[in-house]
Write a protein that holds these residues in place. Structure first.
Motif, PDB file in Angstrom:
ATOM      1  N   GLU A  64       0.813  -1.217   0.000  1.00  0.00           N
ATOM      2  CA  GLU A  64       0.000   0.000   0.000  1.00  0.00           C
ATOM      3  C   GLU A  64       0.847   1.268   0.000  1.00  0.00           C
ATOM      4  O   GLU A  64       0.362   2.325  -0.410  1.00  0.00           O
ATOM      5  CB  GLU A  64      -0.929   0.008   1.211  1.00  0.00           C
ATOM      6  N   GLU A  65       2.072   1.162   0.475  1.00  0.00           N
ATOM      7  CA  GLU A  65       2.949   2.335   0.505  1.00  0.00           C
ATOM      8  C   GLU A  65       4.312   1.922  -0.016  1.00  0.00           C
ATOM      9  O   GLU A  65       5.068   1.249   0.670  1.00  0.00           O
ATOM     10  CB  GLU A  65       3.069   2.885   1.926  1.00  0.00           C
ATOM     11  N   ARG A  78       4.212   6.902  -6.281  1.00  0.00           N
ATOM     12  CA  ARG A  78       4.209   6.346  -4.931  1.00  0.00           C
ATOM     13  C   ARG A  78       2.805   5.880  -4.610  1.00  0.00           C
ATOM     14  O   ARG A  78       1.840   6.637  -4.765  1.00  0.00           O
ATOM     15  CB  ARG A  78       4.642   7.407  -3.917  1.00  0.00           C
ATOM     16  N   ASP A  80      -0.270   5.306  -2.498  1.00  0.00           N
ATOM     17  CA  ASP A  80      -0.775   6.116  -1.398  1.00  0.00           C
ATOM     18  C   ASP A  80      -2.254   5.799  -1.218  1.00  0.00           C
ATOM     19  O   ASP A  80      -3.098   6.219  -2.029  1.00  0.00           O
ATOM     20  CB  ASP A  80      -0.573   7.599  -1.710  1.00  0.00           C
ATOM     21  N   THR A  82      -4.355   6.937   0.691  1.00  0.00           N
ATOM     22  CA  THR A  82      -5.211   8.090   0.971  1.00  0.00           C
ATOM     23  C   THR A  82      -5.555   8.885  -0.283  1.00  0.00           C
ATOM     24  O   THR A  82      -6.459   9.718  -0.266  1.00  0.00           O
ATOM     25  CB  THR A  82      -4.538   9.030   1.986  1.00  0.00           C
ATOM     26  N   ALA A  83      -4.838   8.632  -1.377  1.00  0.00           N
ATOM     27  CA  ALA A  83      -5.100   9.352  -2.626  1.00  0.00           C
ATOM     28  C   ALA A  83      -6.302   8.733  -3.341  1.00  0.00           C
ATOM     29  O   ALA A  83      -6.552   7.528  -3.251  1.00  0.00           O
ATOM     30  CB  ALA A  83      -3.873   9.303  -3.530  1.00  0.00           C
ATOM     31  N   TYR A  87      -2.515   6.370  -5.690  1.00  0.00           N
ATOM     32  CA  TYR A  87      -1.096   6.678  -5.907  1.00  0.00           C
ATOM     33  C   TYR A  87      -0.931   8.173  -6.166  1.00  0.00           C
ATOM     34  O   TYR A  87      -1.905   8.879  -6.465  1.00  0.00           O
ATOM     35  CB  TYR A  87      -0.528   5.888  -7.093  1.00  0.00           C
ATOM     36  N   THR A  88       0.304   8.639  -6.032  1.00  0.00           N
ATOM     37  CA  THR A  88       0.649   9.996  -6.440  1.00  0.00           C
ATOM     38  C   THR A  88       1.785   9.911  -7.452  1.00  0.00           C
ATOM     39  O   THR A  88       2.727   9.129  -7.270  1.00  0.00           O
ATOM     40  CB  THR A  88       1.113  10.856  -5.242  1.00  0.00           C
ATOM     41  N   GLU A  90       5.090  10.885  -9.154  1.00  0.00           N
ATOM     42  CA  GLU A  90       6.314  11.542  -8.710  1.00  0.00           C
ATOM     43  C   GLU A  90       7.147  12.051  -9.884  1.00  0.00           C
ATOM     44  O   GLU A  90       7.774  13.092  -9.817  1.00  0.00           O
ATOM     45  CB  GLU A  90       7.154  10.570  -7.876  1.00  0.00           C
TER      46      GLU A  90
END
Length: 267
Positions: A64-65, A78, A80, A82-83, A87-88, A90
């Motif tokens: 997950e991270e 990455r 994430d 919570t996104a 993912y975010t 990069e």
């Protein structure tokens, strides 16, 4: 838990390494990845797949991270939870696909062509067979493929062999892009100098992992740079001689779950 000095960056190809060509991820591989992560090492999935085709594998591995390297290094993200997307982004490397597409169209007028829209899917000249590309598929005119800069061009031409693809690329002199040919008549084209290795090197620096503490496992021609980059590069047993010669060692084939042996050696 090892200290940061002892932690390793473990880069894993997906297709033909972690997952069979029938899309099967074995329990042994899943457990071995979990054990390596529990030991404090960084497992980074590195694939020619698009990002949206990689996140389901990460989810199946309960990652997950972590960093993730997609599209043969053109996209780094990455994970994430919570996104909204999971993912975010990069780093996204792009190029103008028009010159190479025009050259290839002259050589392969009947091929299927696609360009990646990160996080969405692909624009393509005609639909690819089911399961080969993920996300939304939008059929467009050939000229619309270069409506903007892209991370990747995919060329599929069943009438040609992998060797013929290599010959075409050599003849055309792809000086401004990086290309990788798959097992079949399939070619991925990325920005110049962009490979799994170039993206993983940036991830290594971000994580503060020593170069000698990097491990990579892969089976395809798009893994060659990654295997050479790693402090310990391991080729799958079914890989071609060219791929095997780029590695420090060879493990079992995908049918033997060769990646599991490598992962267990890190524990």
């Amino acid at each position: 838990m090892p200290s940061n000095i002892d932690r390793k960056l473990v880069a894993l190809d997906i297709d033909g390494t972690l997952v069979t060509y029938d899309e099967v991820l074995s329990d042994a591989a899943r457990d071995a990845v979990a054990a390596v992560r529990a030991a404090g090492h960084h497992v980074v999935l590195a694939s020619g797949r698009s990002l949206i085709a990689m996140t389901p594998i990460a989810a199946e591995l309960k990652i997950e991270e972590s960093w993730i390297v997609a599209s043969n290094g053109a996209v780094t993200a990455r994970l994430d939870a919570t996104a909204d997307t999971g993912y975010t982004l990069e780093r996204v490397e792009t190029f103008d696909p028009q010159p190479v597409l025009r050259m290839l169209k002259e050589e392969l007028p009947h091929a299927r062509y696609a360009v990646e829209d990160v996080g969405v899917g692909f624009r393509m000249t005609e639909l690819f067979p089911d399961g080969e590309l993920n996300g939304e598929h939008r059929v467009v005119d050939f000229e619309e493929l270069w409506a903007g800069h892209v991370t990747r061009v995919v060329v599929r031409s069943p009438g040609e062999t992998s060797d013929e693809f290599h010959e075409i690329a050599a003849r055309l002199g792809f000086d401004d892009v990086t290309y990788a040919v798959g097992w079949s008549a399939w070619m991925d084209i990325a920005p110049q100098g962009v490979t799994k290795a170039s993206a993983l090197e940036e991830v290594r620096k971000e994580l503060g992992i020593a170069a000698e503490h990097t491990v990579a496992v892969g089976d395809g021609s798009n893994d060659i740079d990654m295997l050479r980059w790693a402090g310990r590069g391991v080729a799958m047993g079914h890989a071609s001689d060219t791929v095997r010669s780029a590695a420090n060692e060879v493990t079992g084939s995908i049918d033997d779950d060769g990646v599991v042996e490598v992962l267990r050696s890190l524990l």
